[in-house]
Design a protein around this motif. Structure first.
Motif, PDB file in Angstrom:
ATOM      1  N   VAL A  28       0.825  -1.193   0.000  1.00 58.55           N
ATOM      2  CA  VAL A  28       0.000   0.000   0.000  1.00 58.55           C
ATOM      3  C   VAL A  28       0.870   1.257   0.000  1.00 58.55           C
ATOM      4  CG1 VAL A  28      -1.746   1.288   1.309  1.00 58.55           C
ATOM      5  CG2 VAL A  28      -1.841  -1.213   1.209  1.00 58.55           C
ATOM      6  N   GLU A  29       2.003   1.187   0.702  1.00 57.26           N
ATOM      7  CA  GLU A  29       2.844   2.367   0.860  1.00 57.26           C
ATOM      8  C   GLU A  29       4.268   1.950   1.164  1.00 57.26           C
ATOM      9  OE1 GLU A  29       3.066   6.246   3.885  1.00 57.26           O
ATOM     10  OE2 GLU A  29       1.451   4.789   4.098  1.00 57.26           O
ATOM     11  N   ALA A  30       5.215   2.697   0.646  1.00 55.36           N
ATOM     12  CA  ALA A  30       6.626   2.538   0.997  1.00 55.36           C
ATOM     13  C   ALA A  30       7.253   3.916   0.930  1.00 55.36           C
ATOM     14  CB  ALA A  30       7.328   1.575   0.052  1.00 55.36           C
ATOM     15  N   GLY A  31       7.926   4.307   1.993  1.00 56.92           N
ATOM     16  CA  GLY A  31       8.560   5.616   2.007  1.00 56.92           C
ATOM     17  C   GLY A  31       8.911   6.057   3.407  1.00 56.92           C
ATOM     18  N   GLU A  32       9.336   7.306   3.508  1.00 56.12           N
ATOM     19  CA  GLU A  32       9.788   7.853   4.770  1.00 56.12           C
ATOM     20  C   GLU A  32       8.643   8.564   5.497  1.00 56.12           C
ATOM     21  OE1 GLU A  32      13.315  10.874   5.629  1.00 56.12           O
ATOM     22  OE2 GLU A  32      13.950   9.076   4.518  1.00 56.12           O
ATOM     23  N   VAL A  33       8.516   8.273   6.798  1.00 53.15           N
ATOM     24  CA  VAL A  33       7.498   8.901   7.642  1.00 53.15           C
ATOM     25  C   VAL A  33       8.131   9.214   8.998  1.00 53.15           C
ATOM     26  CG1 VAL A  33       5.579   7.653   6.528  1.00 53.15           C
ATOM     27  CG2 VAL A  33       6.657   6.696   8.579  1.00 53.15           C
ATOM     28  N   PRO A  34       7.522  10.119   9.786  1.00 53.83           N
ATOM     29  CA  PRO A  34       8.016  10.354  11.146  1.00 53.83           C
ATOM     30  C   PRO A  34       7.660   9.164  12.046  1.00 53.83           C
ATOM     31  CG  PRO A  34       6.415  12.050  10.471  1.00 53.83           C
ATOM     32  CD  PRO A  34       6.454  11.017   9.407  1.00 53.83           C
ATOM     33  N   ALA A  35       8.579   8.788  12.900  1.00 54.22           N
ATOM     34  CA  ALA A  35       8.353   7.658  13.812  1.00 54.22           C
ATOM     35  C   ALA A  35       7.398   8.047  14.918  1.00 54.22           C
ATOM     36  CB  ALA A  35       9.670   7.189  14.415  1.00 54.22           C
ATOM     37  N   VAL A  51      11.662   7.398   9.677  1.00 55.44           N
ATOM     38  CA  VAL A  51      11.865   5.957   9.524  1.00 55.44           C
ATOM     39  C   VAL A  51      11.332   5.573   8.147  1.00 55.44           C
ATOM     40  CG1 VAL A  51      11.801   5.303  11.970  1.00 55.44           C
ATOM     41  CG2 VAL A  51       9.664   5.470  10.687  1.00 55.44           C
ATOM     42  N   ILE A  52      11.771   4.438   7.656  1.00 60.04           N
ATOM     43  CA  ILE A  52      11.254   3.909   6.400  1.00 60.04           C
ATOM     44  C   ILE A  52      10.108   2.967   6.733  1.00 60.04           C
ATOM     45  CG2 ILE A  52      11.773   2.588   4.319  1.00 60.04           C
ATOM     46  CD1 ILE A  52      13.265   5.321   4.554  1.00 60.04           C
ATOM     47  N   ALA A  77      18.060   1.734   5.881  1.00 60.02           N
ATOM     48  CA  ALA A  77      17.125   1.444   4.788  1.00 60.02           C
ATOM     49  C   ALA A  77      17.132   2.436   3.630  1.00 60.02           C
ATOM     50  CB  ALA A  77      15.709   1.346   5.351  1.00 60.02           C
ATOM     51  N   ARG A  78      17.551   3.674   3.869  1.00 59.53           N
ATOM     52  CA  ARG A  78      17.553   4.671   2.778  1.00 59.53           C
ATOM     53  C   ARG A  78      18.411   4.168   1.630  1.00 59.53           C
ATOM     54  NH1 ARG A  78      18.381   9.754   6.373  1.00 59.53           N
ATOM     55  NH2 ARG A  78      16.237  10.431   6.638  1.00 59.53           N
ATOM     56  N   GLY A  79      17.901   4.330   0.421  1.00 52.68           N
ATOM     57  CA  GLY A  79      18.660   3.941  -0.764  1.00 52.68           C
ATOM     58  C   GLY A  79      18.685   2.450  -1.028  1.00 52.68           C
ATOM     59  N   THR A  80      17.878   1.672  -0.286  1.00 48.19           N
ATOM     60  CA  THR A  80      17.799   0.226  -0.503  1.00 48.19           C
ATOM     61  C   THR A  80      16.399  -0.125  -1.003  1.00 48.19           C
ATOM     62  OG1 THR A  80      16.951  -0.428   1.667  1.00 48.19           O
ATOM     63  CG2 THR A  80      19.339  -0.084   1.493  1.00 48.19           C
ATOM     64  N   ARG A  81      16.211  -1.377  -1.339  1.00 52.44           N
ATOM     65  CA  ARG A  81      14.892  -1.845  -1.787  1.00 52.44           C
ATOM     66  C   ARG A  81      13.837  -1.722  -0.690  1.00 52.44           C
ATOM     67  NH1 ARG A  81      16.654  -7.506  -3.724  1.00 52.44           N
ATOM     68  NH2 ARG A  81      18.424  -6.953  -2.437  1.00 52.44           N
ATOM     69  N   LEU A  82      14.266  -1.605   0.572  1.00 56.95           N
ATOM     70  CA  LEU A  82      13.300  -1.424   1.662  1.00 56.95           C
ATOM     71  C   LEU A  82      12.504  -0.133   1.482  1.00 56.95           C
ATOM     72  CD1 LEU A  82      15.541  -2.489   4.666  1.00 56.95           C
ATOM     73  CD2 LEU A  82      13.534  -3.726   3.808  1.00 56.95           C
ATOM     74  N   ALA A  83      13.107   0.863   0.877  1.00 55.65           N
ATOM     75  CA  ALA A  83      12.459   2.169   0.715  1.00 55.65           C
ATOM     76  C   ALA A  83      11.719   2.302  -0.609  1.00 55.65           C
ATOM     77  CB  ALA A  83      13.509   3.273   0.828  1.00 55.65           C
ATOM     78  N   GLU A  84      11.748   1.270  -1.429  1.00 57.00           N
ATOM     79  CA  GLU A  84      11.124   1.333  -2.750  1.00 57.00           C
ATOM     80  C   GLU A  84       9.751   0.672  -2.745  1.00 57.00           C
ATOM     81  OE1 GLU A  84      13.913  -0.521  -5.383  1.00 57.00           O
ATOM     82  OE2 GLU A  84      15.441   1.015  -5.016  1.00 57.00           O
TER      83      GLU A  84
END
Length: 166
Positions: A28-35, A51-52, A77-84
């Motif tokens: 549903v969503e992948a990206g950076e949000v405040p923890a 956080v990612i 996680a930044r710049g990895t597939r975790l953030a995509e």
């Protein structure tokens, strides 16, 4: 654009197939949000730090049965597939190991509670309905928290099994 996964090799798909069903998942969503305070505490960060997030809906026979939110420290996680916003072949835990964070220990908390209105809508539940919420923190070989996940599950028909090796 969300992906839908259910290909061979997908752990959820394999588990569902063992029980005669078809398991898929939708990102549903992948990206950076405040923890949030809870996520920050689990990952050893300050509330509000980025956080990612990877948010998914798990489906059994095309019916939503679980909402999953997984959070990762941005330095990892930044710049990895975790953030995509796409499927991670082999899953996030395998990717964490590839990145040098071999999963070593897991801490889980499980609670039963009434579903929120949003959860009732997303999981197609009656009002009122109960859900199980499992909060999991994954630690690497150095004892560093590398993933915090919150899984909100349909309670009806759900069984949680744990096997521990001393």
């Amino acid at each position: 654009m969300p992906y839908v996964s259910g290909q061979p090799g997908d752990a959820w798909g394999a588990e569902a197939a063992q029980h005669g069903g078809t398991g898929t998942q939708r990102l549903v969503e992948a990206g950076e949000v405040p923890a949030s305070a809870a996520v920050a505490d689990a990952l050893g960060l300050d509330a509000g730090e980025p956080v990612i997030l990877r948010r998914r809906v798990m489906l059994l026979d095309d019916h939503p049965v679980e909402l999953v939110e997984s959070y990762y420290p941005p330095a990892l996680a930044r710049g990895t597939r975790l953030a995509e916003p796409r499927k991670i072949r082999g899953g996030a835990v395998a990717l964490l190991a590839e990145l040098g964070h071999q999963p070593q220990r897991v801490r889980e908390d499980v609670v039963a509670r009434l579903a929120t209105a949003e959860e009732q809508s997303e999981l197609h539940l009656d009002d009122p309905a109960c859900v199980l919420q499992l909060s999991r923190v994954l630690f690497d070989q150095d004892g560093v928290a590398v993933e915090a996940s919150v899984m909100t599950m349909v309670a009806e028909g759900r069984r949680l099994r744990y096997e521990l090796t001393p």
